[in-house]
Design a protein around this motif. Sequence first.
Motif, PDB file in Angstrom:
ATOM      1  N   LYS A 258      73.764  24.335 124.552  1.00 47.84           N
ATOM      2  CA  LYS A 258      75.069  25.001 124.489  1.00 47.84           C
ATOM      3  C   LYS A 258      75.787  24.748 123.173  1.00 47.84           C
ATOM      4  CE  LYS A 258      75.618  24.257 129.474  1.00 47.84           C
ATOM      5  NZ  LYS A 258      76.498  23.654 130.522  1.00 47.84           N
ATOM      6  N   MET A 259      75.252  23.923 122.315  1.00 47.33           N
ATOM      7  CA  MET A 259      75.954  23.549 121.098  1.00 47.33           C
ATOM      8  C   MET A 259      76.040  24.738 120.142  1.00 47.33           C
ATOM      9  SD  MET A 259      75.116  20.442 118.452  1.00 47.33           S
ATOM     10  CE  MET A 259      75.313  19.261 119.779  1.00 47.33           C
ATOM     11  N   PRO A 260      77.223  25.035 119.618  1.00 46.25           N
ATOM     12  CA  PRO A 260      77.347  26.150 118.675  1.00 46.25           C
ATOM     13  C   PRO A 260      76.713  25.818 117.334  1.00 46.25           C
ATOM     14  CG  PRO A 260      79.433  24.992 118.881  1.00 46.25           C
ATOM     15  CD  PRO A 260      78.511  24.394 119.906  1.00 46.25           C
ATOM     16  N   ALA A 261      76.554  26.823 116.517  1.00 47.37           N
ATOM     17  CA  ALA A 261      75.972  26.658 115.181  1.00 47.37           C
ATOM     18  C   ALA A 261      77.085  26.720 114.148  1.00 47.37           C
ATOM     19  CB  ALA A 261      74.929  27.742 114.914  1.00 47.37           C
ATOM     20  N   TYR A 262      77.039  25.796 113.186  1.00 44.90           N
ATOM     21  CA  TYR A 262      78.047  25.713 112.130  1.00 44.90           C
ATOM     22  C   TYR A 262      77.410  26.071 110.788  1.00 44.90           C
ATOM     23  CZ  TYR A 262      80.867  23.103 115.534  1.00 44.90           C
ATOM     24  OH  TYR A 262      81.579  22.719 116.645  1.00 44.90           O
ATOM     25  N   PHE A 263      78.106  26.900 110.014  1.00 44.42           N
ATOM     26  CA  PHE A 263      77.642  27.303 108.689  1.00 44.42           C
ATOM     27  C   PHE A 263      78.820  27.196 107.715  1.00 44.42           C
ATOM     28  CE2 PHE A 263      74.874  29.429 111.654  1.00 44.42           C
ATOM     29  CZ  PHE A 263      73.614  29.378 111.067  1.00 44.42           C
ATOM     30  N   TRP A 264      78.622  26.484 106.604  1.00 38.37           N
ATOM     31  CA  TRP A 264      79.677  26.457 105.590  1.00 38.37           C
ATOM     32  C   TRP A 264      79.350  27.465 104.487  1.00 38.37           C
ATOM     33  CZ3 TRP A 264      77.813  24.908 100.807  1.00 38.37           C
ATOM     34  CH2 TRP A 264      76.727  24.036 100.777  1.00 38.37           C
ATOM     35  N   VAL A 265      80.397  28.043 103.939  1.00 36.77           N
ATOM     36  CA  VAL A 265      80.260  29.096 102.937  1.00 36.77           C
ATOM     37  C   VAL A 265      80.009  28.456 101.578  1.00 36.77           C
ATOM     38  CG1 VAL A 265      81.393  31.036 101.804  1.00 36.77           C
ATOM     39  CG2 VAL A 265      81.770  30.613 104.247  1.00 36.77           C
ATOM     40  N   ASN A 266      78.931  28.857 100.942  1.00 40.23           N
ATOM     41  CA  ASN A 266      78.614  28.377  99.598  1.00 40.23           C
ATOM     42  C   ASN A 266      79.465  29.157  98.603  1.00 40.23           C
ATOM     43  OD1 ASN A 266      77.520  27.376  97.268  1.00 40.23           O
ATOM     44  ND2 ASN A 266      75.460  28.207  97.592  1.00 40.23           N
ATOM     45  N   ALA A 435      75.848   6.606 105.493  1.00 41.86           N
ATOM     46  CA  ALA A 435      74.977   5.481 105.826  1.00 41.86           C
ATOM     47  C   ALA A 435      73.701   5.958 106.513  1.00 41.86           C
ATOM     48  CB  ALA A 435      75.715   4.491 106.724  1.00 41.86           C
ATOM     49  N   PHE A 436      72.607   5.295 106.162  1.00 41.11           N
ATOM     50  CA  PHE A 436      71.327   5.545 106.838  1.00 41.11           C
ATOM     51  C   PHE A 436      71.356   4.769 108.149  1.00 41.11           C
ATOM     52  CE2 PHE A 436      66.798   4.663 107.604  1.00 41.11           C
ATOM     53  CZ  PHE A 436      66.320   5.947 107.602  1.00 41.11           C
ATOM     54  N   CYS A 437      71.995   5.368 109.157  1.00 36.15           N
ATOM     55  CA  CYS A 437      72.319   4.655 110.390  1.00 36.15           C
ATOM     56  C   CYS A 437      71.310   4.986 111.492  1.00 36.15           C
ATOM     57  CB  CYS A 437      73.732   5.021 110.835  1.00 36.15           C
ATOM     58  SG  CYS A 437      73.949   6.785 111.148  1.00 36.15           S
ATOM     59  N   SER A 438      71.649   4.566 112.710  1.00 34.28           N
ATOM     60  CA  SER A 438      70.751   4.762 113.851  1.00 34.28           C
ATOM     61  C   SER A 438      70.738   6.195 114.359  1.00 34.28           C
ATOM     62  CB  SER A 438      71.170   3.833 114.997  1.00 34.28           C
ATOM     63  OG  SER A 438      72.500   4.124 115.414  1.00 34.28           O
ATOM     64  N   LYS A 439      71.714   7.026 113.952  1.00 36.99           N
ATOM     65  CA  LYS A 439      71.838   8.431 114.402  1.00 36.99           C
ATOM     66  C   LYS A 439      71.956   8.522 115.921  1.00 36.99           C
ATOM     67  CE  LYS A 439      71.079  10.022 110.176  1.00 36.99           C
ATOM     68  NZ  LYS A 439      70.757   8.776 109.490  1.00 36.99           N
ATOM     69  N   SER A 440      72.521   7.486 116.540  1.00 37.60           N
ATOM     70  CA  SER A 440      72.633   7.473 117.998  1.00 37.60           C
ATOM     71  C   SER A 440      73.647   8.480 118.521  1.00 37.60           C
ATOM     72  CB  SER A 440      73.014   6.070 118.472  1.00 37.60           C
ATOM     73  OG  SER A 440      74.179   5.610 117.812  1.00 37.60           O
ATOM     74  N   ALA A 441      74.480   9.059 117.663  1.00 38.18           N
ATOM     75  CA  ALA A 441      75.458  10.063 118.095  1.00 38.18           C
ATOM     76  C   ALA A 441      74.946  11.486 117.925  1.00 38.18           C
ATOM     77  CB  ALA A 441      76.763   9.889 117.316  1.00 38.18           C
ATOM     78  N   VAL A 442      73.689  11.661 117.545  1.00 41.40           N
ATOM     79  CA  VAL A 442      73.102  12.992 117.352  1.00 41.40           C
ATOM     80  C   VAL A 442      72.540  13.476 118.682  1.00 41.40           C
ATOM     81  CG1 VAL A 442      71.337  14.312 116.139  1.00 41.40           C
ATOM     82  CG2 VAL A 442      72.600  12.527 114.937  1.00 41.40           C
ATOM     83  N   THR A 443      72.979  14.627 119.130  1.00 42.26           N
ATOM     84  CA  THR A 443      72.519  15.163 120.412  1.00 42.26           C
ATOM     85  C   THR A 443      71.286  16.047 120.277  1.00 42.26           C
ATOM     86  OG1 THR A 443      74.057  17.007 120.183  1.00 42.26           O
ATOM     87  CG2 THR A 443      74.835  15.074 121.385  1.00 42.26           C
ATOM     88  N   ASN A 444      71.114  16.695 119.151  1.00 40.67           N
ATOM     89  CA  ASN A 444      69.972  17.580 118.932  1.00 40.67           C
ATOM     90  C   ASN A 444      69.224  17.112 117.687  1.00 40.67           C
ATOM     91  OD1 ASN A 444      68.106  19.621 118.851  1.00 40.67           O
ATOM     92  ND2 ASN A 444      69.588  21.293 118.807  1.00 40.67           N
ATOM     93  N   SER A 559      79.117  18.707 123.693  1.00 44.84           N
ATOM     94  CA  SER A 559      78.424  19.992 123.715  1.00 44.84           C
ATOM     95  C   SER A 559      78.840  20.895 122.567  1.00 44.84           C
ATOM     96  CB  SER A 559      78.691  20.708 125.039  1.00 44.84           C
ATOM     97  OG  SER A 559      80.082  20.916 125.207  1.00 44.84           O
ATOM     98  N   PHE A 560      79.828  20.503 121.758  1.00 43.91           N
ATOM     99  CA  PHE A 560      80.239  21.370 120.655  1.00 43.91           C
ATOM    100  C   PHE A 560      79.961  20.770 119.288  1.00 43.91           C
ATOM    101  CE2 PHE A 560      83.963  18.862 121.766  1.00 43.91           C
ATOM    102  CZ  PHE A 560      84.427  18.430 120.537  1.00 43.91           C
ATOM    103  N   MET A 561      79.564  19.498 119.198  1.00 43.31           N
ATOM    104  CA  MET A 561      79.181  18.928 117.915  1.00 43.31           C
ATOM    105  C   MET A 561      78.548  17.561 118.129  1.00 43.31           C
ATOM    106  SD  MET A 561      82.788  17.574 116.250  1.00 43.31           S
ATOM    107  CE  MET A 561      81.956  16.658 114.963  1.00 43.31           C
ATOM    108  N   ASN A 562      77.793  17.106 117.118  1.00 50.00           N
ATOM    109  CA  ASN A 562      77.276  15.751 117.134  1.00 50.00           C
ATOM    110  C   ASN A 562      78.416  14.768 116.894  1.00 50.00           C
ATOM    111  OD1 ASN A 562      74.490  16.470 117.449  1.00 50.00           O
ATOM    112  ND2 ASN A 562      74.422  17.006 115.283  1.00 50.00           N
TER     113      ASN A 562
END
Length: 713
Positions: A258-266, A435-444, A559-562
């Motif tokens: 259900k997570m939306p997709a984010y795109f930043w404008v270059n 930081a090169f961390c554990s990435k434990s907050a990443v859902t996808n 469900s809307f962001m990491n």
Amino acid sequence: MIYSDIMSPTTGSNGLTRAGSYIGHHGSAARIQNRGDGHAPMPLSHSTGILLTSENINTKILKRSRTTNGFFVDFDSELKHRMEFFHKEECFYTHEMYVKAGKIYDALKHESEEVLIAKKRDNSNSNDALNQLAQLDFENDNEKRLTFELSFSTLKYQNLFEEIIDECSFYNLYPELREDEGLVMVTLCEFQERKFQYRSPHPGEIQNPLVQQVERAIMDTKTKLNAALARHRIKASARSLEFLLPDNVRKNDAVKEKMPAYFWVNQIKSSMDEVMEVLKNDGYRCIPNVIDGAHDEDKVFSVDHHCPDLLVFSSHWIRDLQKNYLITEGHLVRQDKSSCLAPHSVKYLLNDDDDVIHVNAGSGLTSAHIASLLKQSKSHIWTFGATSDSEAYNIHKNIERLEVGKQVRVVSEPFLDVEPDDSRFKTARVVLVTAFCSKSAVTNPVEFVVSEGEDMTILKDLSVGEMDATRIGELMHQHTLILRHAMKFSKVQAVVYMTRSVHEAENENVVQKTVEYVNMIQQRRMPYRLVPPVLPFSADEIENNNGICGKYMKYSPSSFMNGCFVAVITREPEELKETAKDVIARAAAKGLLGNKSSKIKNHDGQNGDGTECVVNGGHPEEKLLRKRSRKGSKRMRGSVSLPVNNALKPLASSPIQLYVKRSPTRVNAFVSPTRSTDRLHSSISRTSSKQSTAEKNKGPEHVRVVRHPAPFR
């Protein structure tokens, strides 16, 4: 009933035929066992495996119903169940994807302690396998995404698949496949998801003989493998295999869809208005909020209220967007919102033409995002993280694709090896540490690796849902070293620290301890202090702690962001030690406030309003000097003797106050001889000032004014 005949003992409880139901090894149509009701078995399509309609079935559909052994049978329902039973699951993977996924699995799989000890004894380096993975070439992002998804799914079920393979004695039957364990595991994972059906080759696909051999071996033992899977599921009282996974892993699997997709404008290649105009021409429309889920099936997008260059799309239209030239040509760049908060924080901290240092740049997309935000200035982004050839290749490839080469400068040296006074960074004012961390907050994690080009080793840790405490301690130590080194740069005015971890050991603990340590060691007039987030937050968000936790920016995985953690550390002058009342009194005593705030004394000893001046120890200036003298002598005595029991207490604004409270016997280490000497000189100067004032008040007897007591009334 006819349907009950289909669900005979020859079939599994989930509708899977246990023997003789599928196409054989040589591609011949398999025969379904006789149902015992006199009807011939229904044929299967050789190419698709879908049940073919026959004249007999059409006749039954026209009759709509008939009576069998006294039961009323609906043949529409019967046909539906037959079609579901013989439905052919689609396979999205090619043989080339199987091979690549097997290599990824071999490099990331969890090893037992015995195996790790043996590898350490044999001096085998696991980094060699990871370096080979970095050289894997994919045709497009879709192939890369599918390959990593298959590897990650296999890692999640690694223990289960290893057990059922041992129970079925798979390698005893096929010893030649033992060396290709990774290929066997990913093929088994994919086949069980498709209910052990044969796959149809993709158009133009080149068949791999080794993969075909593994497929035949798995189909030969599918009955044993399926039975072993059922035993494990029943033993754990799990409704399906997904319930055998840890809770947090299963929760992330449900949320990521259900997570939306984010795109930043270059903004180096296009403006915000140009991109929105193209999207509207393609049928998209802009709405206030996409995250609420009310328009999931509509072609809509919205602009994020924290990051004004960030567009939010529904997950339903991600595949359609991937084909749009805005994405393929780098006008829109996909990154999660958690990766965009730190670049916008950096932007708000910079002045015109200030440079930025970016530590642990990853794939270089975050550095490119900062360059896009600073397109109007002449700032440069010094990017660290290209310590290997593969990392440098990925960063340069993204920089070239996004056309930010003029702003981004890649540094091949490790950040900890760079001197703080290096002339290259003399105009650097902000340091961003991702930081090169554990990435434990990443859902996808799969999308995170594919879209942002991050290290694929996070798949190993996130496949089990937890990380060893020892590993977290190692990461915490590494973060602390990098953050301390970033604060040593004399020209740097702010440091932005970002992680994607849920552990306080990697977040608040690292920031607080580093700030205290640096301020204690450097003893600068402008110490580092934590400041609140610099991004715009609404009153409701601040009141409900939505994204704000004290002075930190902190989002939990949802469900809307990491999830992410952002801390802003800036240099600020020390708080004034004198109160406003003391400053005004001192200014009045020196006559700096003019006629409005001071009494003007004439030569006859009269004030401007005709009242007498108080001279013999009662003049306000003399009283103020006496008060200052007492304070100075008291400070001098405290700084010279400095007994342990009467140690000087740090100010409330001091960053080491907590440290002093915990260990009062170490206060001597914080009091420098320079400060004691300054206090001594200050006290002496005040005493001499007092004496000079007293001498000025002395004069001839006829000039001096003596204050007499009030008369009786």
